[in-house]
Design a protein around this motif. Structure first.
Motif, PDB file in Angstrom:
ATOM      1  N   ALA A  87      48.491  43.840  31.923  1.00 49.25           N
ATOM      2  CA  ALA A  87      47.460  43.779  32.953  1.00 49.25           C
ATOM      3  C   ALA A  87      46.749  42.434  32.931  1.00 49.25           C
ATOM      4  CB  ALA A  87      46.453  44.910  32.751  1.00 49.25           C
ATOM      5  N   ALA A  88      46.485  41.901  31.731  1.00 46.62           N
ATOM      6  CA  ALA A  88      45.814  40.604  31.632  1.00 46.62           C
ATOM      7  C   ALA A  88      46.685  39.500  32.209  1.00 46.62           C
ATOM      8  CB  ALA A  88      45.469  40.309  30.176  1.00 46.62           C
ATOM      9  N   GLN A 136      43.101  46.350  37.562  1.00 44.21           N
ATOM     10  CA  GLN A 136      43.389  45.675  36.298  1.00 44.21           C
ATOM     11  C   GLN A 136      42.688  46.370  35.129  1.00 44.21           C
ATOM     12  OE1 GLN A 136      42.556  41.520  36.518  1.00 44.21           O
ATOM     13  NE2 GLN A 136      42.974  41.151  34.365  1.00 44.21           N
ATOM     14  N   MET A 137      41.460  46.795  35.335  1.00 40.55           N
ATOM     15  CA  MET A 137      40.725  47.485  34.266  1.00 40.55           C
ATOM     16  C   MET A 137      41.383  48.822  33.917  1.00 40.55           C
ATOM     17  SD  MET A 137      36.823  46.712  35.515  1.00 40.55           S
ATOM     18  CE  MET A 137      36.088  47.715  34.211  1.00 40.55           C
ATOM     19  N   SER A 192      40.741  37.770  31.631  1.00 40.90           N
ATOM     20  CA  SER A 192      41.362  37.512  32.932  1.00 40.90           C
ATOM     21  C   SER A 192      40.407  37.853  34.073  1.00 40.90           C
ATOM     22  CB  SER A 192      42.664  38.312  33.059  1.00 40.90           C
ATOM     23  OG  SER A 192      42.394  39.701  33.055  1.00 40.90           O
ATOM     24  N   GLY A 217      44.771  48.218  32.317  1.00 44.37           N
ATOM     25  CA  GLY A 217      44.574  47.629  31.001  1.00 44.37           C
ATOM     26  C   GLY A 217      44.278  48.633  29.914  1.00 44.37           C
ATOM     27  N   GLY A 270      46.581  39.675  35.847  1.00 45.26           N
ATOM     28  CA  GLY A 270      45.307  39.173  36.347  1.00 45.26           C
ATOM     29  C   GLY A 270      45.268  37.662  36.393  1.00 45.26           C
ATOM     30  N   PRO A 281      47.248  46.610  28.129  1.00 40.15           N
ATOM     31  CA  PRO A 281      46.260  45.528  28.222  1.00 40.15           C
ATOM     32  C   PRO A 281      46.877  44.142  28.390  1.00 40.15           C
ATOM     33  CG  PRO A 281      46.377  46.392  25.981  1.00 40.15           C
ATOM     34  CD  PRO A 281      47.166  47.314  26.834  1.00 40.15           C
ATOM     35  N   THR A 340      49.099  50.832  37.591  1.00 37.79           N
ATOM     36  CA  THR A 340      48.026  51.805  37.411  1.00 37.79           C
ATOM     37  C   THR A 340      48.545  53.225  37.537  1.00 37.79           C
ATOM     38  OG1 THR A 340      46.423  50.215  38.293  1.00 37.79           O
ATOM     39  CG2 THR A 340      45.758  52.524  38.251  1.00 37.79           C
ATOM     40  N   TYR A 398      41.761  40.643  26.313  1.00 35.87           N
ATOM     41  CA  TYR A 398      42.521  39.798  27.236  1.00 35.87           C
ATOM     42  C   TYR A 398      42.253  40.190  28.685  1.00 35.87           C
ATOM     43  CZ  TYR A 398      45.151  38.334  23.102  1.00 35.87           C
ATOM     44  OH  TYR A 398      45.512  37.831  21.876  1.00 35.87           O
ATOM     45  N   VAL A 399      42.106  41.492  28.921  1.00 33.19           N
ATOM     46  CA  VAL A 399      41.780  41.959  30.278  1.00 33.19           C
ATOM     47  C   VAL A 399      40.416  41.429  30.696  1.00 33.19           C
ATOM     48  CG1 VAL A 399      41.425  44.004  31.717  1.00 33.19           C
ATOM     49  CG2 VAL A 399      43.185  44.027  29.954  1.00 33.19           C
ATOM     50  N   TYR A 444      42.211  44.765  24.671  1.00 32.72           N
ATOM     51  CA  TYR A 444      41.531  44.833  25.964  1.00 32.72           C
ATOM     52  C   TYR A 444      40.706  43.570  26.244  1.00 32.72           C
ATOM     53  CZ  TYR A 444      39.648  47.299  30.008  1.00 32.72           C
ATOM     54  OH  TYR A 444      39.344  47.683  31.289  1.00 32.72           O
TER      55      TYR A 444
END
Length: 509
Positions: A456-457, A445-446, A383, A449, A460, A453, A500, A379-380, A377
């Motif tokens: 999503a990153a 994104q959160m 980003s 993620g 982002g 993760p 999502t 990486y999220v 996470y």
């Protein structure tokens, strides 16, 4: 290379596509590229996919002949939907035929003379066996070559429509699979591998609804009766047929046919199919390919255009295609994660009265850990930090533009029709538009993620790059130059929404 007289001189075949086919069918398998890519860390794999996606998006945006392509879009969609319907029917019929086989638990495979002859030749010449079986070409490399043929229209490598070529490809596979469905249902022949049904299929249920549910509930693969016509063989054969029809490069076509022969030998030796199945697959694919030439024929070349201006980009189509690719990628990655996480627990040593308590504890643990922050996470978070820096950079640009063009606070926009006012308003608008989408993009994104993760990153980071391109283009004072950046960030935004939803679905179910 041989040119056809009915093709305009300005629409010749490019030899570069032939080099790409050589690289894919020879270089890729020899270097064992698939294994090399699998050995890379997952974030590097995703970064490479993101770079390829950005490159593809750039090509699609710059493509000039969208009007010529869109003419054949409906054919491609119809052919694709027909193939999906045929595969669903075939999947059920595979189960039904295997289940109705009276000898499904006790049968002897048929004698395959080609298999016996091939194994005898291999025993006499180990070097020949090494050359043929050591060539790691597979269906993936053939499909890569076909995809390159379709997208090569972006560089005018072939004077045809990518959607038109794809429509004929899908149509041929659909009709060939329909023919094979009728073929293996008419007469049940034994599978090349003994004990197939017991290992792959459940007992035949007494309820008709359970029977139907099993048939449509899971992919049944090649079944446990001989399917008479190899489905893989059909796909193998259609690729060189497409190269032979729409790209007259004898070397590329020859190496593609060599790959088909190798794969037919391999499937026969591995007892995946009888040799007659592979032979019939190639013959049927060739006959159907020529029978269905009205779908998109070799004479349907692009017409000479009077204007050199580019056609408008169908943004909805581009977004849909990329969104589908992202959803498929996320789904495959999620399936792999579930397979890793769902290893069976040994319960032999646990008392019977304690097993119910253990199951309840496991359910509770699943519920409480479903939304735990994964290890990647960070990486999220990184980003999202990059997105914050991008917004701050845009804020500084607006402040500097106020000083340059004399726009004082608290005025939001500059008044006037001069170039300076227009440029300032474009700079301000790029910042304002980014602020409008930033909260939702970060929230999506959160949430995504928590399940994916790395993906999503990467999305982002690409979204931030799109906003940078958007701001740089908009800041020139020409609103039209914001389009490439807007397309990139817009597509990623839609992908985050879909991702999502997928993450939420996998969390609940």
């Amino acid at each position: 290379m041989k040119y056809r007289r009915d093709i305009p001189k300005q629409s010749r075949f490019s030899p570069n596509l032939g080099k790409v086919v050589y690289a894919l069918l020879i270089g890729g398998p020899v270097l064992n590229v698939h294994s090399l890519l699998d050995a890379l860390p997952s974030f590097i794999q995703l970064a490479l996919i993101a770079l390829l996606g950005i490159g593809l998006l750039r090509i699609l945006i710059r493509f000039k002949r969208w009007n010529d392509e869109m003419i054949h879009l409906n054919k491609f969609v119809r052919a694709t939907l027909t193939l999906v319907a045929v595969v669903l029917l075939e999947n059920f019929c595979t189960w039904a035929t295997s289940a109705s086989d009276a000898r499904k638990y006790d049968y002897e495979p048929l004698q395959d003379n080609v298999e016996l002859a091939t194994l005898w030749v291999f025993s006499k010449s180990p070097l020949l066996r090494t050359i043929i079986m050591g060539w790691r070409v597979d269906m993936h490399w053939l499909l890569y070559s076909f995809v390159c043929l379709c997208i090569s229209v972006a560089w005018d490598a072939v004077p045809y429509s990518g959607f038109g070529i794809g429509a004929r490809f899908m149509d041929t596979i659909a009709w060939s699979h329909l023919i094979r469905t009728f073929a293996f249902m008419i007469t049940i022949l034994p599978n090349p591998r003994p004990g197939c049904y017991k290992a792959n299929f459940p007992p035949v249920p007494s309820s008709i609804w359970e029977f139907i549910k099993i048939g449509f509930g899971a992919k049944r693969g090649s079944g446990c009766n001989d399917l008479v016509i190899s489905g893989h063989g059909v796909v193998y054969a259609v690729v060189p047929l497409a190269l032979q029809t729409f790209y007259r490069h004898h070397g590329a076509t020859a190496i593609a046919w060599a790959a088909v022969i190798k794969l037919c030998i391999q499937e026969t030796v591995d007892k995946t199919h009888y040799s007659v199945d592979m032979f019939l697959a190639v013959v049927i694919a060739g006959l159907v390919w020529h029978w269905r030439q009205d779908v998109y024929s070799a004479s349907a070349t692009w017409k000479t255009r009077q204007s050199q201006s580019a056609d408008p980009v169908p943004k909805g189509l581009v977004a849909l295609v990329i969104g589908i690719l992202i959803v498929v990628f996320i789904g495959v990655k999620g399936v792999k994660n579930k397979m890793i996480a769902s290893k069976p627990v040994q319960m032999r040593c646990i008392p019977r009265h304690s097993r119910g308590v253990l199951r309840q504890q496991r359910r509770s643990a699943i519920k409480t850990t479903a939304l735990m922050v994964p290890d990647a996470y960070g990486y999220v978070m990184g980003s999202i930090g990059v997105a914050a820096l991008v917004v701050q950079w845009m804020s500084v640009k607006v402040a500097l533009a106020r000083r340059t063009y004399g726009v004082s606070y608290p005025a939001m926009m500059a008044e006037g029709d001069d170039e300076g006012s227009k440029t300032f308003n474009c700079i301000q608008r790029s910042h304002q538009n980014t602020l409008e989408t930033l909260p939702t993009a970060v929230a999506l994104q959160m949430l995504m993620g928590l399940k994916f993760p790395i993906t999503a990153a990467c999305m982002g980071f690409v979204w931030s790059l799109g906003r940078i391109a958007y701001a740089l283009g908009y800041s020139t004072g020409d609103p039209a130059k914001r389009t490439p950046g807007s397309a990139v960030s817009g597509i990623i935004y839609l992908a985050l929404i879909v991702g999502t939803f997928v993450a939420g679905y996998q969390t609940v179910f």
